[in-house]
Design a protein around this motif. Structure first.
Motif, PDB file in Angstrom:
ATOM      1  N   ARG A  45      17.033  36.141  17.922  1.00 54.28           N
ATOM      2  CA  ARG A  45      15.971  35.520  17.743  1.00 54.28           C
ATOM      3  C   ARG A  45      16.464  33.875  17.284  1.00 54.28           C
ATOM      4  NH1 ARG A  45      13.853  38.382  12.335  1.00 54.28           N
ATOM      5  NH2 ARG A  45      14.923  37.189  11.020  1.00 54.28           N
ATOM      6  N   ALA A  46      15.402  32.864  17.616  1.00 56.06           N
ATOM      7  CA  ALA A  46      15.701  31.543  17.490  1.00 56.06           C
ATOM      8  C   ALA A  46      15.072  30.989  16.030  1.00 56.06           C
ATOM      9  CB  ALA A  46      15.224  30.666  18.817  1.00 56.06           C
ATOM     10  N   SER A  47      14.316  31.875  15.391  1.00 56.48           N
ATOM     11  CA  SER A  47      13.458  31.299  14.333  1.00 56.48           C
ATOM     12  C   SER A  47      14.232  30.538  13.362  1.00 56.48           C
ATOM     13  CB  SER A  47      12.968  32.495  13.433  1.00 56.48           C
ATOM     14  OG  SER A  47      12.068  33.219  14.330  1.00 56.48           O
ATOM     15  N   ARG A  48      15.430  30.638  13.006  1.00 54.36           N
ATOM     16  CA  ARG A  48      16.406  29.645  12.019  1.00 54.36           C
ATOM     17  C   ARG A  48      17.182  28.735  12.737  1.00 54.36           C
ATOM     18  NH1 ARG A  48      16.194  34.598   9.088  1.00 54.36           N
ATOM     19  NH2 ARG A  48      15.222  34.191   6.966  1.00 54.36           N
ATOM     20  N   GLY A  49      16.950  28.807  14.100  1.00 50.31           N
ATOM     21  CA  GLY A  49      17.691  27.782  15.134  1.00 50.31           C
ATOM     22  C   GLY A  49      16.879  26.878  15.858  1.00 50.31           C
ATOM     23  N   ASN A  50      15.580  26.836  15.614  1.00 49.27           N
ATOM     24  CA  ASN A  50      14.444  26.240  16.517  1.00 49.27           C
ATOM     25  C   ASN A  50      14.543  24.729  16.219  1.00 49.27           C
ATOM     26  OD1 ASN A  50      11.589  25.402  17.031  1.00 49.27           O
ATOM     27  ND2 ASN A  50      11.482  27.492  17.674  1.00 49.27           N
ATOM     28  N   PHE A  51      14.178  24.113  17.167  1.00 54.30           N
ATOM     29  CA  PHE A  51      14.142  22.512  16.995  1.00 54.30           C
ATOM     30  C   PHE A  51      12.997  22.015  16.060  1.00 54.30           C
ATOM     31  CE2 PHE A  51      13.856  18.131  19.272  1.00 54.30           C
ATOM     32  CZ  PHE A  51      15.156  17.759  18.794  1.00 54.30           C
ATOM     33  N   GLY A  52      12.122  22.611  16.221  1.00 53.20           N
ATOM     34  CA  GLY A  52      10.764  22.361  15.147  1.00 53.20           C
ATOM     35  C   GLY A  52       9.438  21.681  15.835  1.00 53.20           C
ATOM     36  N   LEU A  53       9.688  21.593  17.046  1.00 50.97           N
ATOM     37  CA  LEU A  53       8.433  20.928  17.957  1.00 50.97           C
ATOM     38  C   LEU A  53       7.145  21.770  17.870  1.00 50.97           C
ATOM     39  CD1 LEU A  53      10.498  19.052  20.867  1.00 50.97           C
ATOM     40  CD2 LEU A  53       9.580  17.973  18.536  1.00 50.97           C
ATOM     41  N   VAL A  54       6.207  21.035  17.680  1.00 49.86           N
ATOM     42  CA  VAL A  54       4.713  21.474  17.955  1.00 49.86           C
ATOM     43  C   VAL A  54       4.299  20.909  19.162  1.00 49.86           C
ATOM     44  CG1 VAL A  54       2.351  21.994  17.169  1.00 49.86           C
ATOM     45  CG2 VAL A  54       4.184  21.919  15.452  1.00 49.86           C
ATOM     46  N   TRP A  55       4.587  21.309  20.352  1.00 50.34           N
ATOM     47  CA  TRP A  55       4.598  20.672  21.534  1.00 50.34           C
ATOM     48  C   TRP A  55       3.717  21.209  22.476  1.00 50.34           C
ATOM     49  CZ3 TRP A  55       6.718  16.250  21.053  1.00 50.34           C
ATOM     50  CH2 TRP A  55       7.079  15.534  22.019  1.00 50.34           C
ATOM     51  N   VAL A  56       2.859  20.475  23.140  1.00 50.04           N
ATOM     52  CA  VAL A  56       1.577  20.833  24.184  1.00 50.04           C
ATOM     53  C   VAL A  56       2.311  20.131  25.524  1.00 50.04           C
ATOM     54  CG1 VAL A  56      -0.595  20.432  25.066  1.00 50.04           C
ATOM     55  CG2 VAL A  56       0.162  21.093  22.541  1.00 50.04           C
ATOM     56  N   GLN A  57       2.696  18.823  25.577  1.00 48.48           N
ATOM     57  CA  GLN A  57       3.000  18.158  27.052  1.00 48.48           C
ATOM     58  C   GLN A  57       4.102  18.967  27.644  1.00 48.48           C
ATOM     59  OE1 GLN A  57       4.965  14.209  27.347  1.00 48.48           O
ATOM     60  NE2 GLN A  57       4.602  14.135  25.089  1.00 48.48           N
ATOM     61  N   SER A  58       4.083  18.996  28.868  1.00 50.98           N
ATOM     62  CA  SER A  58       4.941  19.648  29.787  1.00 50.98           C
ATOM     63  C   SER A  58       4.755  21.100  29.840  1.00 50.98           C
ATOM     64  CB  SER A  58       6.480  19.414  29.433  1.00 50.98           C
ATOM     65  OG  SER A  58       6.887  18.086  29.141  1.00 50.98           O
ATOM     66  N   LYS A  59       4.069  21.767  28.917  1.00 48.53           N
ATOM     67  CA  LYS A  59       3.747  23.201  29.122  1.00 48.53           C
ATOM     68  C   LYS A  59       2.637  23.593  29.757  1.00 48.53           C
ATOM     69  CE  LYS A  59       6.278  24.259  24.888  1.00 48.53           C
ATOM     70  NZ  LYS A  59       6.313  24.831  23.529  1.00 48.53           N
ATOM     71  N   GLY A  60       2.615  24.760  30.759  1.00 47.20           N
ATOM     72  CA  GLY A  60       1.588  25.355  31.282  1.00 47.20           C
ATOM     73  C   GLY A  60       1.454  24.743  32.728  1.00 47.20           C
ATOM     74  N   LEU A  61       2.096  23.934  33.272  1.00 47.99           N
ATOM     75  CA  LEU A  61       2.061  23.333  34.841  1.00 47.99           C
ATOM     76  C   LEU A  61       1.850  24.359  35.623  1.00 47.99           C
ATOM     77  CD1 LEU A  61       2.098  20.528  36.205  1.00 47.99           C
ATOM     78  CD2 LEU A  61       4.621  21.240  36.882  1.00 47.99           C
ATOM     79  N   GLY A  62       0.954  24.470  36.571  1.00 49.40           N
ATOM     80  CA  GLY A  62       0.557  25.717  37.364  1.00 49.40           C
ATOM     81  C   GLY A  62       0.018  26.836  36.614  1.00 49.40           C
ATOM     82  N   ALA A  63      -0.016  26.869  35.420  1.00 44.83           N
ATOM     83  CA  ALA A  63      -0.585  28.114  34.608  1.00 44.83           C
ATOM     84  C   ALA A  63      -1.562  27.527  33.624  1.00 44.83           C
ATOM     85  CB  ALA A  63       0.403  28.853  34.016  1.00 44.83           C
ATOM     86  N   PRO A  64      -2.941  27.180  33.910  1.00 41.15           N
ATOM     87  CA  PRO A  64      -3.800  26.749  32.968  1.00 41.15           C
ATOM     88  C   PRO A  64      -4.031  27.354  31.446  1.00 41.15           C
ATOM     89  CG  PRO A  64      -4.757  26.354  35.138  1.00 41.15           C
ATOM     90  CD  PRO A  64      -3.297  27.339  35.164  1.00 41.15           C
ATOM     91  N   HIS A  65      -3.972  28.891  31.864  1.00 41.08           N
ATOM     92  CA  HIS A  65      -3.958  29.598  30.439  1.00 41.08           C
ATOM     93  C   HIS A  65      -2.971  29.488  29.570  1.00 41.08           C
ATOM     94  CE1 HIS A  65      -1.115  31.623  33.344  1.00 41.08           C
ATOM     95  NE2 HIS A  65      -0.429  32.384  32.201  1.00 41.08           N
ATOM     96  N   TYR A  66      -1.610  28.941  29.973  1.00 41.00           N
ATOM     97  CA  TYR A  66      -0.645  28.899  28.961  1.00 41.00           C
ATOM     98  C   TYR A  66      -1.086  27.300  28.551  1.00 41.00           C
ATOM     99  CZ  TYR A  66       4.125  28.069  27.332  1.00 41.00           C
ATOM    100  OH  TYR A  66       5.141  28.133  26.307  1.00 41.00           O
ATOM    101  N   GLN A  67      -1.448  26.594  29.371  1.00 36.59           N
ATOM    102  CA  GLN A  67      -1.679  25.067  28.731  1.00 36.59           C
ATOM    103  C   GLN A  67      -2.958  25.444  27.847  1.00 36.59           C
ATOM    104  OE1 GLN A  67      -4.155  21.325  30.037  1.00 36.59           O
ATOM    105  NE2 GLN A  67      -2.912  22.021  31.608  1.00 36.59           N
ATOM    106  N   HIS A  68      -3.938  26.071  28.107  1.00 33.94           N
ATOM    107  CA  HIS A  68      -4.936  26.148  26.919  1.00 33.94           C
ATOM    108  C   HIS A  68      -4.554  26.891  25.647  1.00 33.94           C
ATOM    109  CE1 HIS A  68      -7.870  26.084  30.911  1.00 33.94           C
ATOM    110  NE2 HIS A  68      -7.284  24.948  30.391  1.00 33.94           N
ATOM    111  N   TRP A  69      -3.654  27.910  25.921  1.00 33.52           N
ATOM    112  CA  TRP A  69      -3.098  28.654  24.699  1.00 33.52           C
ATOM    113  C   TRP A  69      -2.058  27.811  23.741  1.00 33.52           C
ATOM    114  CZ3 TRP A  69      -4.528  32.673  22.458  1.00 33.52           C
ATOM    115  CH2 TRP A  69      -3.519  33.364  21.384  1.00 33.52           C
ATOM    116  N   THR A  70      -1.670  26.843  24.424  1.00 30.90           N
ATOM    117  CA  THR A  70      -0.544  25.801  23.837  1.00 30.90           C
ATOM    118  C   THR A  70      -1.467  24.701  23.008  1.00 30.90           C
ATOM    119  OG1 THR A  70       1.316  26.407  25.167  1.00 30.90           O
ATOM    120  CG2 THR A  70       1.604  24.385  23.785  1.00 30.90           C
ATOM    121  N   HIS A  71      -2.523  24.340  23.669  1.00 30.14           N
ATOM    122  CA  HIS A  71      -3.359  23.285  23.216  1.00 30.14           C
ATOM    123  C   HIS A  71      -4.267  23.820  21.827  1.00 30.14           C
ATOM    124  CE1 HIS A  71      -6.087  19.824  24.310  1.00 30.14           C
ATOM    125  NE2 HIS A  71      -6.095  19.799  23.138  1.00 30.14           N
TER     126      HIS A  71
END
Length: 377
Positions: A45-71
């Motif tokens: 798993r990546a829990s202790r190696g994570n970059f640490g971003l809370v990131w919305v932009q770029s996620k969910g292109l062509g998949a509005p459900h994923y964009q809404h979930w991230t937002h």
């Protein structure tokens, strides 16, 4: 504990990383007596190696459900951070001033603008705010920017936090609320029936009407035991860490972010290296450092003090998998590569669904059944 020595709870969460811990905390906050089974640091798993971003932009292109979930998750983060601080006294270092994705040519700027515009159109009535910021304005926002940077995209939703403090806080809050944490608890067997699951950890067993599999890449083997599928693969990412310096970066970016302590994290790499997290790739490390210095030339004056690799949990299309078993109702699976970004949603949105006994209809596009449709097509 029953008279037979079996541990009986309202819910079992298999996995003690960021995904499992956020869900377990959310379930315990819902009033369910929950046990979290954590295999430990040997888990992929990546829990202790994570970059640490809370990131919305770029996620969910062509998949509005994923964009809404991230937002929605980014929106839930401030309350999560405040609750964890109130419960445990641990600050998770959340800052959400918006985030920057840099472009190095006019063509890149145009392509980025087109991508962000498509995300806005796909957001529909939910809305999606962004700006393309030219270099002259950008240099006022982030001093020391390199001459090759021609601009950046910015959204107000983005931010960053400390993955280590977040993981510690989730574990502490879970236990403070009465949750039962089992370290070094590798699952050896699962006996499944509708809303009745018995999980074996060696010679011991735990029983509950709800079972959540959130063990990262380990879900690939566990999911079939409860009638589910988790087609997952590891994707390795590397991170370089500089010595501490004065606070100079007020906004997180997709390649560099500065921690509260002053260190700079440099990242944004993707490698297909199987399950290898031990071998550092010098060529990739050079590429990470080169991109960081190209963005901020002054980084070249700092010493690199640490470097590591971790494995992202990737589905075939890169999007999360949330599913519930039709054969064994009460069993749920949760997989994603954005454990920090989606912590807000996992604790505040997903956990209440699991507590209520079923995922909401809008979660259906996240089912692993989407890959069966793709194969048939």
């Amino acid at each position: 504990m029953t008279a037979t020595g079996q541990d009986t709870r309202d819910a079992i969460v298999v996995g003690g990383g960021l995904v499992g811990a956020a869900i377990a905390y959310g379930l315990q906050r819902q009033g369910l007596t929950t046990v979290m089974l954590d295999e430990g640091d040997v888990a992929h798993r990546a829990s202790r190696g994570n970059f640490g971003l809370v990131w919305v932009q770029s996620k969910g292109l062509g998949a509005p459900h994923y964009q809404h979930w991230t937002h929605a998750s980014a929106g839930a983060w401030p309350e999560l951070a405040a609750d964890l601080l109130a419960t445990t006294g641990i600050g998770v270092g959340l800052h959400q001033p918006g985030g920057l994705h840099f472009c190095f040519s006019d063509d890149e700027m145009a392509q980025r603008d087109a991508l962000m515009g498509q995300l806005r159109r796909e957001a529909g009535n939910a809305g999606y705010e962004y700006r393309m910021i030219p270099a002259a304005e950008l240099r006022d926002m982030v001093p020391g920017l390199g001459p090759q940077v021609v601009g950046a995209s910015w959204t107000p939703y983005d931010g960053h936090a400390s993955p280590l403090h977040l993981l510690r806080a989730l574990h502490a809050a879970f236990q403070d609320l009465g949750g039962h944490y089992r370290p070094n608890a590798k699952v050896t067997a699962i006996k499944a029936a509708p809303r009745d699951f018995t999980v074996a950890i060696g010679a011991e067993t735990v029983r509950a009407p709800r079972l959540v599999l959130a063990s990262g890449l380990g879900n690939a083997d566990l999911a079939p035991l409860v009638g589910l599928s988790a087609p997952l693969r590891p994707e390795r990412g590397q991170i370089l860490v500089t010595e501490r310096t004065r606070q100079v970066l007020g906004l997180p970016t997709h390649v560099v972010r500065q921690t509260e302590e002053g260190s700079l994290l440099l990242g944004d790499s993707k490698e297909d290296m199987g399950f290898d997290t031990l071998t550092q790739t010098p060529a990739m490390m050079r590429a990470i450092a080169h991109k960081a210095v190209r963005t901020f030339p002054w980084i070249a004056e700092l010493n690199i003090v640490r470097a590591w690799a971790a494995l992202r949990v990737m589905s075939p299309d890169g999007k999360p998998i949330y599913d519930e078993s039709e054969r064994y109702p009460g069993a749920t699976i949760a997989n994603c590569h954005s454990g920090v970004t989606l912590a807000g949603a996992h604790a505040s949105l997903l956990a209440p669904m699991i507590a209520a006994g079923a995922l909401a209809p809008e979660m259906s596009p996240f089912s692993a059944r989407r890959f069966d449709v793709q194969k048939a097509a």
